[in-house]
Design an enzyme around this catalytic site. Structure first.
Site, PDB file in Angstrom:
ATOM      1  N   ASN A 175       0.801  -1.226   0.000  1.00  0.00           N
ATOM      2  CA  ASN A 175       0.000   0.000   0.000  1.00  0.00           C
ATOM      3  C   ASN A 175       0.831   1.272   0.000  1.00  0.00           C
ATOM      4  O   ASN A 175       0.412   2.289  -0.533  1.00  0.00           O
ATOM      5  CB  ASN A 175      -0.917  -0.010   1.238  1.00  0.00           C
ATOM      6  CG  ASN A 175      -1.741   1.246   1.371  1.00  0.00           C
ATOM      7  OD1 ASN A 175      -2.545   1.547   0.503  1.00  0.00           O
ATOM      8  ND2 ASN A 175      -1.512   2.009   2.438  1.00  0.00           N
ATOM      9  N   ARG A 259       2.412 -12.539   4.906  1.00  0.00           N
ATOM     10  CA  ARG A 259       1.456 -11.771   5.710  1.00  0.00           C
ATOM     11  C   ARG A 259       1.383 -10.427   4.993  1.00  0.00           C
ATOM     12  O   ARG A 259       2.406  -9.785   4.743  1.00  0.00           O
ATOM     13  CB  ARG A 259       1.973 -11.620   7.144  1.00  0.00           C
ATOM     14  CG  ARG A 259       1.055 -10.793   8.070  1.00  0.00           C
ATOM     15  CD  ARG A 259       1.397  -9.315   8.040  1.00  0.00           C
ATOM     16  NE  ARG A 259       0.634  -8.556   9.012  1.00  0.00           N
ATOM     17  CZ  ARG A 259       0.629  -7.237   9.090  1.00  0.00           C
ATOM     18  NH1 ARG A 259       1.333  -6.500   8.255  1.00  0.00           N
ATOM     19  NH2 ARG A 259      -0.078  -6.627  10.001  1.00  0.00           N
ATOM     20  N   ASP A 261       0.221  -6.587   4.570  1.00  0.00           N
ATOM     21  CA  ASP A 261      -0.147  -5.413   5.354  1.00  0.00           C
ATOM     22  C   ASP A 261      -1.311  -4.642   4.710  1.00  0.00           C
ATOM     23  O   ASP A 261      -1.479  -4.654   3.488  1.00  0.00           O
ATOM     24  CB  ASP A 261       1.100  -4.505   5.405  1.00  0.00           C
ATOM     25  CG  ASP A 261       1.027  -3.439   6.475  1.00  0.00           C
ATOM     26  OD1 ASP A 261       0.868  -3.795   7.651  1.00  0.00           O
ATOM     27  OD2 ASP A 261       1.133  -2.245   6.131  1.00  0.00           O
ATOM     28  N   GLU A 290      -3.872  -8.376   6.554  1.00  0.00           N
ATOM     29  CA  GLU A 290      -4.283  -7.608   7.733  1.00  0.00           C
ATOM     30  C   GLU A 290      -5.386  -6.649   7.305  1.00  0.00           C
ATOM     31  O   GLU A 290      -5.109  -5.601   6.718  1.00  0.00           O
ATOM     32  CB  GLU A 290      -3.080  -6.829   8.292  1.00  0.00           C
ATOM     33  CG  GLU A 290      -3.429  -5.965   9.487  1.00  0.00           C
ATOM     34  CD  GLU A 290      -3.027  -4.504   9.333  1.00  0.00           C
ATOM     35  OE1 GLU A 290      -3.147  -3.769  10.323  1.00  0.00           O
ATOM     36  OE2 GLU A 290      -2.592  -4.076   8.235  1.00  0.00           O
ATOM     37  N   HIS A 359       1.674  -6.512  17.526  1.00  0.00           N
ATOM     38  CA  HIS A 359       2.530  -5.327  17.679  1.00  0.00           C
ATOM     39  C   HIS A 359       1.769  -4.013  17.566  1.00  0.00           C
ATOM     40  O   HIS A 359       2.367  -2.947  17.685  1.00  0.00           O
ATOM     41  CB  HIS A 359       3.620  -5.384  16.624  1.00  0.00           C
ATOM     42  CG  HIS A 359       3.082  -5.433  15.209  1.00  0.00           C
ATOM     43  ND1 HIS A 359       1.991  -6.190  14.839  1.00  0.00           N
ATOM     44  CD2 HIS A 359       3.486  -4.806  14.082  1.00  0.00           C
ATOM     45  CE1 HIS A 359       1.749  -6.030  13.557  1.00  0.00           C
ATOM     46  NE2 HIS A 359       2.647  -5.190  13.071  1.00  0.00           N
ATOM     47  N   ASP A 360       0.460  -4.073  17.290  1.00  0.00           N
ATOM     48  CA  ASP A 360      -0.318  -2.848  17.135  1.00  0.00           C
ATOM     49  C   ASP A 360      -1.299  -2.625  18.281  1.00  0.00           C
ATOM     50  O   ASP A 360      -2.121  -1.712  18.214  1.00  0.00           O
ATOM     51  CB  ASP A 360      -1.112  -2.889  15.814  1.00  0.00           C
ATOM     52  CG  ASP A 360      -0.194  -2.839  14.605  1.00  0.00           C
ATOM     53  OD1 ASP A 360       0.881  -2.211  14.696  1.00  0.00           O
ATOM     54  OD2 ASP A 360      -0.540  -3.442  13.572  1.00  0.00           O
ATOM     55  N   ARG A 411       6.507  -3.876  22.215  1.00  0.00           N
ATOM     56  CA  ARG A 411       7.594  -4.496  21.450  1.00  0.00           C
ATOM     57  C   ARG A 411       8.875  -4.561  22.277  1.00  0.00           C
ATOM     58  O   ARG A 411       9.940  -4.096  21.844  1.00  0.00           O
ATOM     59  CB  ARG A 411       7.846  -3.707  20.163  1.00  0.00           C
ATOM     60  CG  ARG A 411       6.584  -3.537  19.326  1.00  0.00           C
ATOM     61  CD  ARG A 411       6.687  -2.477  18.246  1.00  0.00           C
ATOM     62  NE  ARG A 411       5.387  -2.331  17.554  1.00  0.00           N
ATOM     63  CZ  ARG A 411       5.192  -1.563  16.493  1.00  0.00           C
ATOM     64  NH1 ARG A 411       6.179  -0.852  15.984  1.00  0.00           N
ATOM     65  NH2 ARG A 411       4.010  -1.486  15.935  1.00  0.00           N
TER      66      ARG A 411
HETATM   67  C1  NOJ Z   1      -0.213  -2.471   9.968  1.00  0.00           C
HETATM   68  C2  NOJ Z   1       0.997  -2.905  10.699  1.00  0.00           C
HETATM   69  O1  NOJ Z   1       0.718  -4.017  11.469  1.00  0.00           O
HETATM   70  C3  NOJ Z   1       1.431  -1.715  11.501  1.00  0.00           C
HETATM   71  O2  NOJ Z   1       2.366  -2.061  12.477  1.00  0.00           O
HETATM   72  C4  NOJ Z   1       1.917  -0.676  10.532  1.00  0.00           C
HETATM   73  O3  NOJ Z   1       2.370   0.464  11.201  1.00  0.00           O
HETATM   74  C5  NOJ Z   1       0.793  -0.296   9.587  1.00  0.00           C
HETATM   75  N1  NOJ Z   1       0.129  -1.443   9.042  1.00  0.00           N
HETATM   76  C6  NOJ Z   1       1.305   0.531   8.436  1.00  0.00           C
HETATM   77  O4  NOJ Z   1       2.160  -0.253   7.645  1.00  0.00           O
END
Ligand code: NOJ
Ligand code: CA
Length: 629
Positions: A175, A259, A261, A290, A359-360, A411
């Site tokens: 993206n 995976r 993004d 995701e 991680h988010d 993290r």
């Molecule tokens: C989702 C990822 O998991 C996240 O950590 C990232 O900052 C954003 N997408 C943008 O790439």
């Protein structure tokens, strides 16, 4: 391309039609022909472990300074900087991960990143890419060439993982490239050559829209910027060729799965083209996207999961598990069951990638520091439908609560490698269960008891079973009148307690506070030269009806419906079965599905037939949709 005229097709013609050149270095006919008979790697028995490379283990201190030494913090106090983890660090810990039961590792993006700070933060996470064809030098050996064409510790990692039967999942980002960092934005390289620059975008590689402000506006979500990241213009074929070529190069180097993004920020047609090309190039690739905050009620996310060619991360289940097990939300486990009740909206719920944190979001222990609650949450994703993904350090109860444990405090650096923690032992056992018991990896899931505090379900496939019970509340004794287990004696693999199933029932089942019971019974595996894992979606059956596969070969009854191969009910949208082929392995066959009802004429699909060329050996996936108006 028509290939059905003879049972053994003209493979040379097929290969030529598919664009394979008749040169000496071409793969064998069988291998080149794969794309016709294979569909994505079987990933359902895997246990995934997600690693933020910089925060796992520093296997090579020589690379720590990196191109810009200011981005490295040797004291590990500055959470936005690099702390030294690298690919050698993962290689060094592969035996630890193997012992844990990890069979697939998802690594945070490895691409070369912007080497600067934005608001005091470096791109240690890997989502600000500068060059999709080069590796972040901080993850390699100090003198290693980071272009994709040279042999580096990345290749060692792949070799060592494959030696141990593990698969590598690469995190890819299509993206966007990078945000504005000190006046530079979206400067993109093709193996070292500058090819695009957001601030001088002569060839229209980027959209130039403001940041997303209205999350209900589909136009904004697709074409506006996410957090100021330079957003690629997918209408530009040069961009598409660049990104697809880059990812194919990684796959050629041995990456097994992807995976993906930010999938909701690009149009579906882009992903369909992307997956078509990727799977033609490497037919076995499994991918999951995701789709931020996907849930079964969100039709866009489920449509994506069913139509993009990739699975998705199961945010809906993650939220429910966190609400129930970390926060004791009203309704308790009923909320988790409410998610499973919607499984029919997915074509392949058993391929959703399940997790309890990442991680988010704050780690589970930042929401609730009770390690026994985390054990239940992990036990749930390891035994329910879907493919579990463990965030690194979970087995060591790793967490940091600064600022509520939000990014970047979710993290932390791995510091302990204890192979005796209760969670380490659980994951180890459940991973084995997933590999050995097909009811857990492939089977249906039926709730057997649910209340706010107690959750029991059974997984079933053919004659394999796995019964699970968990209690987050006070000690309780319950009866399960019909477990679906065969009568006999069972030992719980977690507690080692002994249970007796009589007439299918478990009576007087006592469950202590935070106790989890897992009773497994592994039946016969399907044996054949080639196994087809056949899945049929979109058929609505009534009680007493079942689905069979009938076809022109002995394994499918030679069109005799009485000898057709039966599938199993998974959920209201899915029937599934493993069909063994031996006499017809390597041959072209025709088949169709039919509904059988006791004492009534079968209902056949309304089509001439489906055609397939069976692989000479191995496992093949069919994903078909019922065809009848
Ligand atoms: C989702 C990822 O998991 C996240 O950590 C990232 O900052 C954003 N997408 C943008 O790439
Ligand atoms: Ca290092």
């Amino acid at each position: 391309m028509t290939i059905a005229s003879s049972p053994v097709p003209n493979l040379t013609a097929v290969r030529a039609a598919a664009g394979f050149l008749a040169d000496e270095t071409a793969p064998t006919i069988e291998a080149g022909f794969e794309f016709l008979f294979t569909r994505s790697l079987e990933f359902r028995q895997e246990t995934i472990y997600f690693i933020i490379v910089d925060r796992f283990h520093d296997g090579n201190p020589d690379n720590n300074a990196g191109p810009n030494p200011q981005l490295f913090d040797p004291t590990r106090q500055h959470w936005g900087k690099y702390w030294g983890g690298d690919l050698q660090g993962i290689v060094d810990k592969l035996d630890y991960l193997k012992a844990l039961g990890v069979t697939a590792i998802w690594v945070s993006p490895l691409f070369e990143q912007v080497e600067d700070l934005q608001f005091d933060r470096a791109a240690m996470h890997g989502y600000w890419t500068k060059d999709f064809k080069r590796i972040n030098p901080r993850f390699l050996g100090r003198d290693e060439d980071n272009s994709l064409f040279s042999c580096t510790v990345f290749d060692t990692l792949i070799t060592e993982m494959h030696k141990r039967g593990m698969k590598l999942i690469l995190d890819i980002v299509c993206n966007h490239s990078s945000p504005d960092v000190n006046g530079h934005k979206g400067e993109l390289y093709d193996n070292g050559q500058l090819i695009a620059d957001f601030y001088n975008d002569v060839n229209h590689w980027y959209h130039h829209n403001p940041e997303i402000t209205d999350w209900n506006n589909p136009e904004q979500i697709l074409y506006y910027e996410l957090s100021g990241l330079a957003t690629f213009n997918e209408s530009n074929p040069d961009y598409r060729n660049y990104i697809k070529t880059a990812i194919k190069q990684w796959l050629d180097r041995g990456v097994d799965a992807l995976r993906v993004d930010t999938v909701k920020h690009m149009p579906l047609w882009f992903w369909q083209e992307f997956m078509a090309d990727i799977q033609t190039h490497k037919p076995s690739v499994f991918a999951f996207g995701e789709w931020g905050f996907s849930k079964p009620q969100d039709r866009q996310s489920t449509h994506f999961a069913n139509r993009s060619g990739m699975s998705i991360l199961d945010f809906g289940l993650c939220d429910a598990i966190r609400e129930v097990l970390a926060w004791d939300a009203p309704g308790g486990f009923e909320r988790v069951q409410a998610i499973f009740d919607q499984d029919h909206v997915y074509d392949t719920a058993s391929e959703l990638v399940t997790f309890v944190d990442n991680h988010d979001m704050p780690r589970f222990l930042s929401l609730n520091p009770d390690g026994d609650r985390l054990r239940l949450a992990v036990g749930l994703i390891m035994t329910c439908r879907g493919i579990p993904c463990i965030y690194y350090g979970t087995e060591q109860y790793l967490y940091d609560n600064t600022h509520g444990g939000n990014d970047p405090y979710n993290r932390p650096m791995m510091t302990r490698w204890d192979t005796d923690t209760p969670l380490f032992k659980d994951i180890q056992q459940f991973s084995k269960l997933r590999r050995l018991n097909p009811a857990v990896s492939l089977g249906s899931q039926q709730q057997k008891y649910v209340s706010a505090d107690v959750f029991c379900y059974v997984r079933r496939y053919r004659d394999s079973r796995c019964f699970v019970a968990m209690n987050k509340g006070n000690p309780i004794t319950i009866n399960i009148p019909q477990t679906d287990l065969q009568d006999g004696e069972y030992f719980c693999m977690v507690t080692k307690r002994r249970f007796e199933v009589q007439q299918g029932a478990l009576r007087g089942l006592s469950l202590g506070h935070h106790e989890m019971i897992v009773l497994s019974n592994i039946g016969d595996r399907v044996k054949g030269t080639t196994i087809v894992r056949a899945q049929l979606n979109g058929v609505s059956t009534q009680m007493g009806e079942s689905i069979v596969v009938v076809g022109d070969c002995p394994e499918l009854g030679n069109w005799d419906i009485a000898k057709a191969y039966p599938l199993e009910y998974i959920n209201p949208n899915t029937w599934f079965g493993e069909i063994p082929f031996t006499a017809s392995a390597g041959k072209a066959i025709t088949y169709k599905y039919a509904i059988q009802r006791e004492g009534q004429a079968p209902v056949y699909e309304d089509l001439v037939c489906r055609r397939w060329i069976l692989a000479a050996s191995g496992t093949v996936k069919w994903k078909d949709s019922w065809s009848r108006v």
